[in-house]
Design a protein around this motif. Structure first.
Motif, mmCIF file in Angstrom:
data_model
loop_
_atom_site.group_PDB
_atom_site.id
_atom_site.type_symbol
_atom_site.label_atom_id
_atom_site.label_comp_id
_atom_site.label_asym_id
_atom_site.label_seq_id
_atom_site.Cartn_x
_atom_site.Cartn_y
_atom_site.Cartn_z
ATOM 1 N N ALA B 43 68.433 -34.059 68.793
ATOM 2 C CA ALA B 43 68.053 -34.156 70.204
ATOM 3 C C ALA B 43 69.280 -34.275 71.090
ATOM 4 C CB ALA B 43 67.138 -35.357 70.409
ATOM 5 N N PHE B 44 70.156 -35.216 70.751
ATOM 6 C CA PHE B 44 71.297 -35.435 71.639
ATOM 7 C C PHE B 44 72.255 -34.268 71.680
ATOM 8 C CE2 PHE B 44 71.321 -39.509 73.652
ATOM 9 C CZ PHE B 44 70.267 -40.146 73.028
ATOM 10 N N ILE B 45 72.495 -33.676 70.515
ATOM 11 C CA ILE B 45 73.408 -32.534 70.517
ATOM 12 C C ILE B 45 72.815 -31.404 71.350
ATOM 13 C CG2 ILE B 45 74.498 -30.788 69.082
ATOM 14 C CD1 ILE B 45 75.810 -33.042 68.219
ATOM 15 N N LEU B 46 71.501 -31.208 71.207
ATOM 16 C CA LEU B 46 70.860 -30.159 71.986
ATOM 17 C C LEU B 46 70.997 -30.414 73.485
ATOM 18 C CD1 LEU B 46 67.489 -29.075 70.373
ATOM 19 C CD2 LEU B 46 69.384 -27.658 71.119
ATOM 20 N N ILE B 47 70.672 -31.635 73.883
ATOM 21 C CA ILE B 47 70.701 -31.946 75.313
ATOM 22 C C ILE B 47 72.096 -31.709 75.870
ATOM 23 C CG2 ILE B 47 70.456 -33.747 77.027
ATOM 24 C CD1 ILE B 47 68.391 -35.050 75.301
ATOM 25 N N LYS B 48 73.077 -32.315 75.203
ATOM 26 C CA LYS B 48 74.429 -32.184 75.723
ATOM 27 C C LYS B 48 74.931 -30.760 75.576
ATOM 28 C CE LYS B 48 77.910 -34.646 77.284
ATOM 29 N NZ LYS B 48 77.957 -35.163 78.605
ATOM 30 N N GLY B 49 74.500 -30.122 74.508
ATOM 31 C CA GLY B 49 75.035 -28.794 74.249
ATOM 32 C C GLY B 49 74.452 -27.729 75.147
ATOM 33 N N LEU B 50 73.250 -27.981 75.646
ATOM 34 C CA LEU B 50 72.663 -26.980 76.523
ATOM 35 C C LEU B 50 73.095 -27.166 77.971
ATOM 36 C CD1 LEU B 50 69.078 -26.646 75.031
ATOM 37 C CD2 LEU B 50 70.978 -25.054 74.902
ATOM 38 N N SER B 51 73.701 -28.288 78.261
ATOM 39 C CA SER B 51 74.010 -28.550 79.676
ATOM 40 C C SER B 51 74.997 -27.572 80.303
ATOM 41 C CB SER B 51 74.481 -29.987 79.869
ATOM 42 O OG SER B 51 75.634 -30.242 79.122
ATOM 43 N N PRO B 52 75.984 -27.035 79.562
ATOM 44 C CA PRO B 52 76.856 -26.081 80.239
ATOM 45 C C PRO B 52 76.115 -24.872 80.767
ATOM 46 C CG PRO B 52 77.843 -26.727 78.177
ATOM 47 C CD PRO B 52 76.474 -27.297 78.189
ATOM 48 N N VAL B 292 75.774 -27.094 68.558
ATOM 49 C CA VAL B 292 74.424 -26.564 68.430
ATOM 50 C C VAL B 292 74.435 -25.258 67.642
ATOM 51 C CG1 VAL B 292 72.475 -25.591 69.672
ATOM 52 C CG2 VAL B 292 73.592 -27.627 70.536
ATOM 53 N N VAL B 293 75.375 -24.376 68.023
ATOM 54 C CA VAL B 293 75.454 -23.093 67.317
ATOM 55 C C VAL B 293 75.748 -23.329 65.846
ATOM 56 C CG1 VAL B 293 76.719 -20.938 67.145
ATOM 57 C CG2 VAL B 293 76.169 -21.869 69.381
ATOM 58 N N LEU B 294 76.625 -24.283 65.557
ATOM 59 C CA LEU B 294 76.964 -24.571 64.157
ATOM 60 C C LEU B 294 75.725 -24.984 63.374
ATOM 61 C CD1 LEU B 294 79.148 -24.956 62.005
ATOM 62 C CD2 LEU B 294 79.416 -27.295 62.802
ATOM 63 N N ILE B 295 74.957 -25.911 63.955
ATOM 64 C CA ILE B 295 73.745 -26.361 63.267
ATOM 65 C C ILE B 295 72.794 -25.189 63.050
ATOM 66 C CG2 ILE B 295 71.719 -27.809 63.423
ATOM 67 C CD1 ILE B 295 73.265 -29.854 64.833
ATOM 68 N N LEU B 296 72.621 -24.375 64.102
ATOM 69 C CA LEU B 296 71.708 -23.244 63.961
ATOM 70 C C LEU B 296 72.184 -22.298 62.866
ATOM 71 C CD1 LEU B 296 70.847 -22.422 67.668
ATOM 72 C CD2 LEU B 296 69.351 -23.345 65.908
ATOM 73 N N VAL B 299 71.448 -23.803 59.451
ATOM 74 C CA VAL B 299 70.023 -23.720 59.135
ATOM 75 C C VAL B 299 69.644 -22.289 58.771
ATOM 76 C CG1 VAL B 299 67.738 -23.848 60.120
ATOM 77 C CG2 VAL B 299 69.317 -25.708 60.477
ATOM 78 N N ALA B 300 70.130 -21.331 59.598
ATOM 79 C CA ALA B 300 69.780 -19.931 59.346
ATOM 80 C C ALA B 300 70.266 -19.491 57.973
ATOM 81 C CB ALA B 300 70.375 -19.049 60.436
ATOM 82 N N ILE B 301 71.516 -19.791 57.670
ATOM 83 C CA ILE B 301 72.062 -19.354 56.391
ATOM 84 C C ILE B 301 71.339 -20.022 55.235
ATOM 85 C CG2 ILE B 301 74.123 -19.413 54.946
ATOM 86 C CD1 ILE B 301 75.772 -18.699 57.216
ATOM 87 N N ASN B 302 70.988 -21.304 55.405
ATOM 88 C CA ASN B 302 70.236 -21.986 54.349
ATOM 89 C C ASN B 302 68.900 -21.317 54.098
ATOM 90 O OD1 ASN B 302 71.175 -24.184 52.791
ATOM 91 N ND2 ASN B 302 71.614 -25.228 54.702
#
Lengths: 249, 316, 402
Positions: B43-52, B292-296, B299-302
């Protein structure tokens, strides 16, 4: 009758334990020979000597002479020997591959790559093992999906694909239900037209049903060896008589 | 006499029941807390990461907001002004990880085969200890040795080809460091998988007249492939997430993507790490977007790898 | 047959080749780390500050000179005038320097040096580095003794001087005491947090939780966070814990406490799963036995289950410590990369691992010091691994996993 194996004065030791004592035995070509006797008396051990699978066990020492087609066993290269002397194990051990690949495995290892040739081998082996009709529509399916009895026939087919002279069977039906057992016994009766068969069995009645010759083992020694008819009708040794009449097991 | 006993019994029983209840609730709440960690993180990474992308920043009197499309496809990463493009970094990351797999996977499988099936017992035990030791060495030390030895080595090799490198900081260095890092992981899991192959199958193959080597490669590896693949998936996860070791040998490239082995490169993780000491505002927030991109990506590669694993396993 | 043997040999050779890679890599690491670091590693390194303190001192009065006597060891050069001996040495950065190796108890320099610009008397100590000294001779001439001229010339220069204009001393430098203490603090605080939480969750999941979708969800969520790369934990720590401790404890930025919290959430999955394994191994009949005797679930948990799970708990502790020592990415974000000599829990600092990162980021990466730290880390990791193995063999009463 032609002898295919001549076993003379064989003693086998697992470390300190003297497992086979002074074995003398001849196996006849294109006949079914059965080894019977109580558990742990050396039947499977002797069987494994015939294709040198005992070499894979540490601490196992074999003395004496075993001749296959008039040549000492240890003068043969193991790979060649095992392509001529095949083995079927107690519990079915199909590879985790398709039915086709399981049977084609042996030939492929020995250099046969041609697709058509492999197909011919696979189909003829499956037919000889009385399995073809049941699996012909699904040769690419996984071997592990077959029933226990089918898997064992698959292992027999896999063995036959190598076109061996001898098939060694180590209690091949002990893990199977009665119907599957029957099918395999019928198969053995067919196979002996083309192959020499040596079968270890716990089940005396099975020996009477399928074998031509029977050897009775006890505590590492052969107590009696004769044609099956003779051994069961007129046992010469008291111990043999006690065993087959069920006084001990 | 009997009555007193019963009474004290009842009191004790009640006390036990109450304490049972208290502890049960305590343990339960703690467990829920632990489970919520991952949710909080995302949640937090998403919130902060989408703010730009949704907030305007004022830098030097100008207003900026990052365009999501440009961000995803972009080929440069500059701070002033707002030229943040992550596209090429994703490509570089995947390229590096792929190359490192090309190196590490064969080494690992052969080593596992050697240790379990070929080497004599004493050598096998020693080798296994070495591999276990390697897998517990912290990544920063790999980075240290990378900077010390590997970059020098790459510089040397590059000079054979007549290519200039930035002091050895290059894609090749990154690939080598990553490969050495994930090699022990994959090897250890492969060893477990190979040891689990049933002896019956091995004997069956030998009884058909196949040689030990044929048995090893055709039957043993085939039966162990699920476990080996699981090891590879674990290794990929580790490679994608590695930060400090790579940042020491990558050179941090500002634009790209690059496929040359001797060029500097960067990955998602090094981008987050670089220049972290003195950032504010947009430059600070954008790192969370990279996160966020890293996490995605992970997940995608997994998901992809697990799907491949199922198909490979099903073919048997 | 021969073709078979050739093909087989080919594959066998490949196998041997590829397997030796593992050994080669390990050797590379050890050779690099030990060749660069072994010479630097010393007790002094472990106990000194990282940052250097420079003193500028003077001895203004004219000194008539004592007649000090001292038996010099090899490489020592003694000034009988002042009662002080110097030795050539190599400092922690590998630079040739001059160090004070002996001070006579009656030497005026022992407590007589005054700080330039303040009124503090400096207590001169052995093992402080002299970078340069300017003395005044009898005729008022200035005698310059820089360190690069060596200890012998410095002792000779001192013998000719009657007062000291300036004496530049450098104390400490290049030590890792700060990082070591910070690492220990981090381990302590993290364990205090992660062990109770992890064990509690493991107990709940093994014993109390019913086998339904919720429990499966909880287990999956906990497992998932073990797949998250550590740098993300660093970012989250930065976002959540650093401001939190700013408000609570009044630190302005990075803090070890924030680091402990970050490591806690990172290590929860492994503590929970290792403890859970240890609990699951306990035979159900023992637990049933306790309950059948009328003990409550709580009593059973604390008297039977936990004591029997101790090997697993110990293992997870050691694993956690190993992870903490080796972690770098997450810690950089919440503890910073500034090496601290006076370590406080509410301030940032470097652990051993991030200290290496700091050293590599300098203009001239200090490989020697970094390798010395690497040796410390490797030895710790090795010992931890051995301990884990020992626990596995000795203390497991209920059958081994492998």
């Amino acid at each position: 009758m032609e002898k295919i194996f001549e076993i003379k004065n064989v003693n086998l030791y697992y470390g300190e334990k003297h497992a086979l004592k002074d074995i003398n035995l001849d196996i006849y070509k294109k006949k079914v020979t059965a080894f019977i006797g109580p558990s742990g008396c050396g039947k499977s051990t002797l069987l494994r000597c015939l294709d040198r699978m005992n070499d894979l066990i540490d601490n196992c020492k074999v003395e004496g002479s075993i001749k296959y087609n008039d040549k000492e066993l240890n003068q043969y290269d193991t790979l060649t020997l095992r392509s001529n002397v095949g083995m079927v194990f107690q519990s079915p051990n199909p590879f985790p591959m398709s039915i086709f690949d399981n049977i084609a495995y042996g030939p492929r290892c020995h250099g046969i790559k041609n697709r058509k040739a492999l197909e011919e081998i696979v189909i003829s082996s499956l037919k000889k093992a009385a399995l073809y009709d049941e699996v012909k529509d699904n040769l690419k399916g996984s071997a592990l999906a077959l029933s226990g009895g089918q898997q064992q026939r698959l292992c027999i087919a896999r063995c036959i694909a190598m076109k061996p002279d001898v098939i060694l069977m180590d209690e091949p039906t002990s893990a199977l239900d009665p119907i599957a057992t029957l099918k395999i016994e019928e198969l053995i009766n067919e196979l002996k037209k083309d192959f020499t068969i040596v079968i270890v069995t716990h089940n005396m009645q099975q020996a009477t049903r399928v074998s031509d010759y029977t050897a009775f083992f006890m505590l590492g020694e052969i107590i009696e060896y004769n044609t099956t008819n003779e051994l069961f009708k007129n046992p010469h040794n008291k111990k043999t008589e006690d065993y087959i009449t069920g006084r001990f097991g | 006499m009997k009555q007193t006993n019963l009474q004290t019994s009842a009191k004790r029983l009640n006390g036990k029941k109450i304490s049972d209840m208290i502890w049960y609730r305590t343990f339960q709440i703690i467990t829920f807390l632990c489970a919520s960690v991952i949710i909080v993180i995302i949640a937090f990474i998403l919130i902060k990461g989408l703010s730009p992308f949704f907030q305007t920043y004022t830098i030097d009197g100008n207003e900026y907001r990052v365009n999501l499309g440009e961000f995803l496809i972009g080929t440069t990463w500059f701070r002033h002004p707002n030229h943040y493009g992550i596209g090429y970094i994703i490509v570089n990351t995947i390229y590096c990880v792929l190359l490192c797999l090309v190196l590490a996977v064969p080494m690992a499988i052969f080593s596992a085969l050697f240790i379990t099936r070929i080497a004599p017992k004493p050598i096998s035990k020693v080798l296994q200890l070495i591999i276990e030791l390697l897998s517990s060495i912290p990544s920063i030390i790999f980075g240290l040795v990378g900077m010390g030895y590997i970059t020098q080595g790459v510089k040397y090799v590059a000079s054979w080809f007549g290519v200039q490198t930035a002091g050895g900081l290059s894609t090749l260095s990154v690939v080598l460091v990553l490969a050495f890092m994930i090699y022990p992981t994959i090897t250890m899991l492969s060893i477990t998988a190979i040891n689990a192959v049933s002896k019956d199958i091995i004997n069956g193959s030998l009884a058909l007249g196949a040689s030990k080597t044929q048995t090893n490669f055709k039957v043993v590896l085939g039966a162990a492939k699920n476990g080996i693949f699981a090891g590879i998936i674990l290794g990929v996860g580790r490679a994608l997430g590695e930060a400090t070791a790579i940042s020491l040998v990558s050179g941090n490239r500002g634009s790209g993507p690059t496929f040359s082995l001797f060029d500097t490169t960067n990955t998602l993780t090094t981008t987050i790490l670089k220049g972290f000491q003195d950032t504010t505002g947009l430059d600070y927030d954008i790192r969370f977007s990279v996160g966020v991109v890293l996490i995605l990506l992970i997940v995608a590669i997994n998901i992809i790898l697990n799907a491949v694993k199922r198909r490979v396993g099903a073919k048997l | 047959m021969i073709k078979r043997r050739i093909i087989d040999s080919f594959w066998n050779i490949l196998t041997y080749l590829f397997s030796s890679v593992g050994i080669i890599v390990l050797l590379l690491i050890f050779i690099f780390v030990f060749s660069n670091g072994a010479s630097t590693l010393s007790w002094k390194l472990i106990t000194s500050d990282y940052n250097q303190t420079t003193y500028v001192l003077s001895y203004k009065d004219n000194y008539d000179g004592g007649n000090f006597e001292y038996k010099c060891k090899d490489d020592e050069y003694f000034s009988s005038y002042w009662g002080i001996a110097f030795t050539d040495t190599v400092n922690t950065e590998g630079v040739d320097s001059v160090i004070i190796s002996y001070i006579d108890d009656h030497s005026p320099l022992l407590n007589g040096l005054l700080g330039v610009g303040n009124d503090n008397y400096h207590h001169l100590q052995v093992n402080q580095y002299v970078t340069t000294a300017l003395l005044v001779g009898e005729e008022g001439n200035i005698i310059s003794c820089p360190a690069r001229k060596g200890a012998e010339s410095m002792a000779a220069g001192f013998n000719r001087g009657v007062s000291i204009m300036t004496l530049n001393l450098v104390d400490g430098g290049g030590g890792i005491r700060g990082s070591l203490i910070a690492t220990l603090y981090l381990i302590l605080f993290t364990l205090i947090l992660v062990l109770p939480l992890g064990i509690a969750a493991a107990i709940y999941l093994s014993i109390y939780a019913k086998d339904n979708w919720l429990t499966h969800l909880l287990k999956s969520l906990i497992d998932m966070s073990s797949g998250v790369p550590s740098i993300i934990f660093g970012l989250v720590g930065l976002l959540l814990f650093v401001p939190m401790f700013n408000a609570l404890v009044g630190s302005e930025g990075y803090s070890i406490l924030a680091g402990a919290l970050t490591m806690t959430i990172m290590l929860l999955p492994i503590v929970i799963s290792t403890t859970k394994e240890a609990i699951d191994v306990i035979p159900k009949k023992i637990i049933s036995g306790s309950l059948a005797l009328g003990a409550s679930q709580t009593q059973t948990t604390f008297k039977i289950i936990l004591p029997n799970a101790v090997p697993g708990i110990l293992t997870s502790t050691l694993l956690a410590i190993g992870r903490i020592i080796g972690e770098s990415a997450a810690i950089i974000f919440v503890m910073g990369t500034q090496v601290q000599d006076h370590v406080l829990p509410n301030r940032g600092g470097t652990t051993l691992a991030t200290h290496i990162y700091n050293l590599m980021g300098l203009e001239n990466p200090n490989y020697k010091l970094a390798s010395a730290i690497a040796i410390v880390i490797l030895m710790s990791v090795l010992i931890l691994n051995i301990l884990v193995k020992l626990i596995g063999y000795r203390l497991n009463k209920f059958g081994r996993k492998h």
